[in-house]
Scaffold this motif. Structure first.
Motif, PDB file in Angstrom:
ATOM      1  N   SER A 129      37.281 -31.653 -10.633  1.00 35.70           N
ATOM      2  CA  SER A 129      36.838 -30.256 -10.670  1.00 35.70           C
ATOM      3  C   SER A 129      37.330 -29.550 -11.931  1.00 35.70           C
ATOM      4  O   SER A 129      36.566 -28.844 -12.604  1.00 35.70           O
ATOM      5  N   VAL A 130      38.597 -29.726 -12.259  1.00 32.08           N
ATOM      6  CA  VAL A 130      39.169 -29.095 -13.460  1.00 32.08           C
ATOM      7  C   VAL A 130      38.435 -29.591 -14.704  1.00 32.08           C
ATOM      8  O   VAL A 130      38.032 -28.790 -15.565  1.00 32.08           O
ATOM      9  N   ILE A 131      38.250 -30.888 -14.815  1.00 30.02           N
ATOM     10  CA  ILE A 131      37.604 -31.445 -16.007  1.00 30.02           C
ATOM     11  C   ILE A 131      36.161 -30.973 -16.121  1.00 30.02           C
ATOM     12  O   ILE A 131      35.712 -30.564 -17.202  1.00 30.02           O
ATOM     13  N   ARG A 132      35.443 -30.967 -15.028  1.00 24.46           N
ATOM     14  CA  ARG A 132      34.032 -30.545 -15.080  1.00 24.46           C
ATOM     15  C   ARG A 132      33.894 -29.064 -15.424  1.00 24.46           C
ATOM     16  O   ARG A 132      32.967 -28.672 -16.140  1.00 24.46           O
ATOM     17  N   LYS A 133      34.797 -28.237 -14.958  1.00 26.04           N
ATOM     18  CA  LYS A 133      34.757 -26.818 -15.329  1.00 26.04           C
ATOM     19  C   LYS A 133      34.992 -26.648 -16.825  1.00 26.04           C
ATOM     20  O   LYS A 133      34.347 -25.828 -17.484  1.00 26.04           O
ATOM     21  N   CYS A 134      35.910 -27.427 -17.369  1.00 26.74           N
ATOM     22  CA  CYS A 134      36.174 -27.361 -18.815  1.00 26.74           C
ATOM     23  C   CYS A 134      34.978 -27.869 -19.611  1.00 26.74           C
ATOM     24  O   CYS A 134      34.620 -27.291 -20.641  1.00 26.74           O
ATOM     25  N   ILE A 135      34.359 -28.947 -19.145  1.00 27.67           N
ATOM     26  CA  ILE A 135      33.164 -29.479 -19.812  1.00 27.67           C
ATOM     27  C   ILE A 135      32.083 -28.410 -19.864  1.00 27.67           C
ATOM     28  O   ILE A 135      31.476 -28.178 -20.914  1.00 27.67           O
ATOM     29  N   ASP A 136      31.849 -27.728 -18.754  1.00 29.44           N
ATOM     30  CA  ASP A 136      30.846 -26.659 -18.702  1.00 29.44           C
ATOM     31  C   ASP A 136      31.213 -25.513 -19.639  1.00 29.44           C
ATOM     32  O   ASP A 136      30.357 -24.991 -20.357  1.00 29.44           O
ATOM     33  N   ALA A 183      29.758 -29.008 -23.253  1.00 28.61           N
ATOM     34  CA  ALA A 183      29.775 -30.443 -23.545  1.00 28.61           C
ATOM     35  C   ALA A 183      28.915 -31.143 -22.498  1.00 28.61           C
ATOM     36  O   ALA A 183      28.371 -30.516 -21.588  1.00 28.61           O
ATOM     37  N   TYR A 184      28.792 -32.461 -22.628  1.00 27.80           N
ATOM     38  CA  TYR A 184      27.927 -33.239 -21.744  1.00 27.80           C
ATOM     39  C   TYR A 184      28.716 -34.397 -21.143  1.00 27.80           C
ATOM     40  O   TYR A 184      29.328 -35.180 -21.867  1.00 27.80           O
ATOM     41  N   GLU A 185      28.696 -34.483 -19.822  1.00 26.46           N
ATOM     42  CA  GLU A 185      29.350 -35.592 -19.125  1.00 26.46           C
ATOM     43  C   GLU A 185      28.418 -36.798 -19.171  1.00 26.46           C
ATOM     44  O   GLU A 185      27.401 -36.840 -18.485  1.00 26.46           O
ATOM     45  N   VAL A 186      28.764 -37.778 -19.996  1.00 27.46           N
ATOM     46  CA  VAL A 186      27.936 -38.968 -20.156  1.00 27.46           C
ATOM     47  C   VAL A 186      28.051 -39.857 -18.928  1.00 27.46           C
ATOM     48  O   VAL A 186      27.044 -40.306 -18.374  1.00 27.46           O
ATOM     49  N   PHE A 193      36.452 -40.216 -17.595  1.00 26.69           N
ATOM     50  CA  PHE A 193      35.270 -39.475 -18.014  1.00 26.69           C
ATOM     51  C   PHE A 193      34.902 -39.875 -19.436  1.00 26.69           C
ATOM     52  O   PHE A 193      35.781 -40.057 -20.277  1.00 26.69           O
ATOM     53  N   MET A 194      33.608 -39.985 -19.710  1.00 19.99           N
ATOM     54  CA  MET A 194      33.109 -40.058 -21.074  1.00 19.99           C
ATOM     55  C   MET A 194      32.311 -38.788 -21.292  1.00 19.99           C
ATOM     56  O   MET A 194      31.386 -38.491 -20.531  1.00 19.99           O
ATOM     57  N   VAL A 195      32.696 -38.031 -22.317  1.00 23.83           N
ATOM     58  CA  VAL A 195      32.101 -36.721 -22.557  1.00 23.83           C
ATOM     59  C   VAL A 195      31.632 -36.652 -24.009  1.00 23.83           C
ATOM     60  O   VAL A 195      32.351 -37.076 -24.925  1.00 23.83           O
ATOM     61  N   ALA A 196      30.452 -36.106 -24.226  1.00 20.80           N
ATOM     62  CA  ALA A 196      29.933 -35.886 -25.574  1.00 20.80           C
ATOM     63  C   ALA A 196      30.048 -34.399 -25.898  1.00 20.80           C
ATOM     64  O   ALA A 196      29.703 -33.548 -25.071  1.00 20.80           O
ATOM     65  N   CYS A 197      30.538 -34.102 -27.093  1.00 17.66           N
ATOM     66  CA  CYS A 197      30.702 -32.723 -27.555  1.00 17.66           C
ATOM     67  C   CYS A 197      29.888 -32.517 -28.827  1.00 17.66           C
ATOM     68  O   CYS A 197      29.670 -33.466 -29.580  1.00 17.66           O
ATOM     69  N   PRO A 198      29.482 -31.279 -29.096  1.00 16.47           N
ATOM     70  CA  PRO A 198      28.674 -31.030 -30.297  1.00 16.47           C
ATOM     71  C   PRO A 198      29.445 -31.186 -31.608  1.00 16.47           C
ATOM     72  O   PRO A 198      28.836 -31.344 -32.655  1.00 16.47           O
ATOM     73  N   SER A 199      30.768 -31.158 -31.555  1.00 16.27           N
ATOM     74  CA  SER A 199      31.570 -31.309 -32.786  1.00 16.27           C
ATOM     75  C   SER A 199      32.976 -31.785 -32.424  1.00 16.27           C
ATOM     76  O   SER A 199      33.397 -31.697 -31.275  1.00 16.27           O
TER      77      SER A 199
END
Length: 100
Positions: free
Chosen positions: A7-14, A18-21, A28-34
């Protein structure tokens, strides 16, 4: 505890757009714009996990503990540096390519 972690990680991703791959177990594998956004996201995840409302039973597990920043004043309240599950975050930087 894993539900709190996710929950904590997904809130930060939002929050960082960013995008949860993918997610496998607790990874977690997450893609960020920069790269800058990736570093800010990683920092916010650590800060938010520190502030998370972890179950008391978690404190008795060997993979958890509470650690405090060193205090150089007798009056100062110790500030927690770590609390809850231990989490590692790695950041990889690269460019998108359409060629194989």
């Amino acid at each position: 505890a894993l539900e709190i972690h996710h929950s904590v990680i997904r809130k930060c991703i939002d929050r960082h757009h960013a995008y949860e791959v993918k997610t496998i177990g607790d990874a977690f594998m997450v893609a960020c714009p920069s790269a800058d956004v990736a570093v800010l996201l990683a920092n916010d995840i650590q800060v938010d996990l520190l502030a998370a409302d972890w179950p008391v039973d978690l404190a008795n597990m060997p993979s958890t503990c509470v650690e405090f920043l060193p205090s150089y004043s007798r009056e100062a309240q110790p500030k927690p540096m770590f609390r809850g599950l231990r989490v590692r975050i790695g950041i990889h930087v690269g460019e998108h390519s359409d060629s194989a």
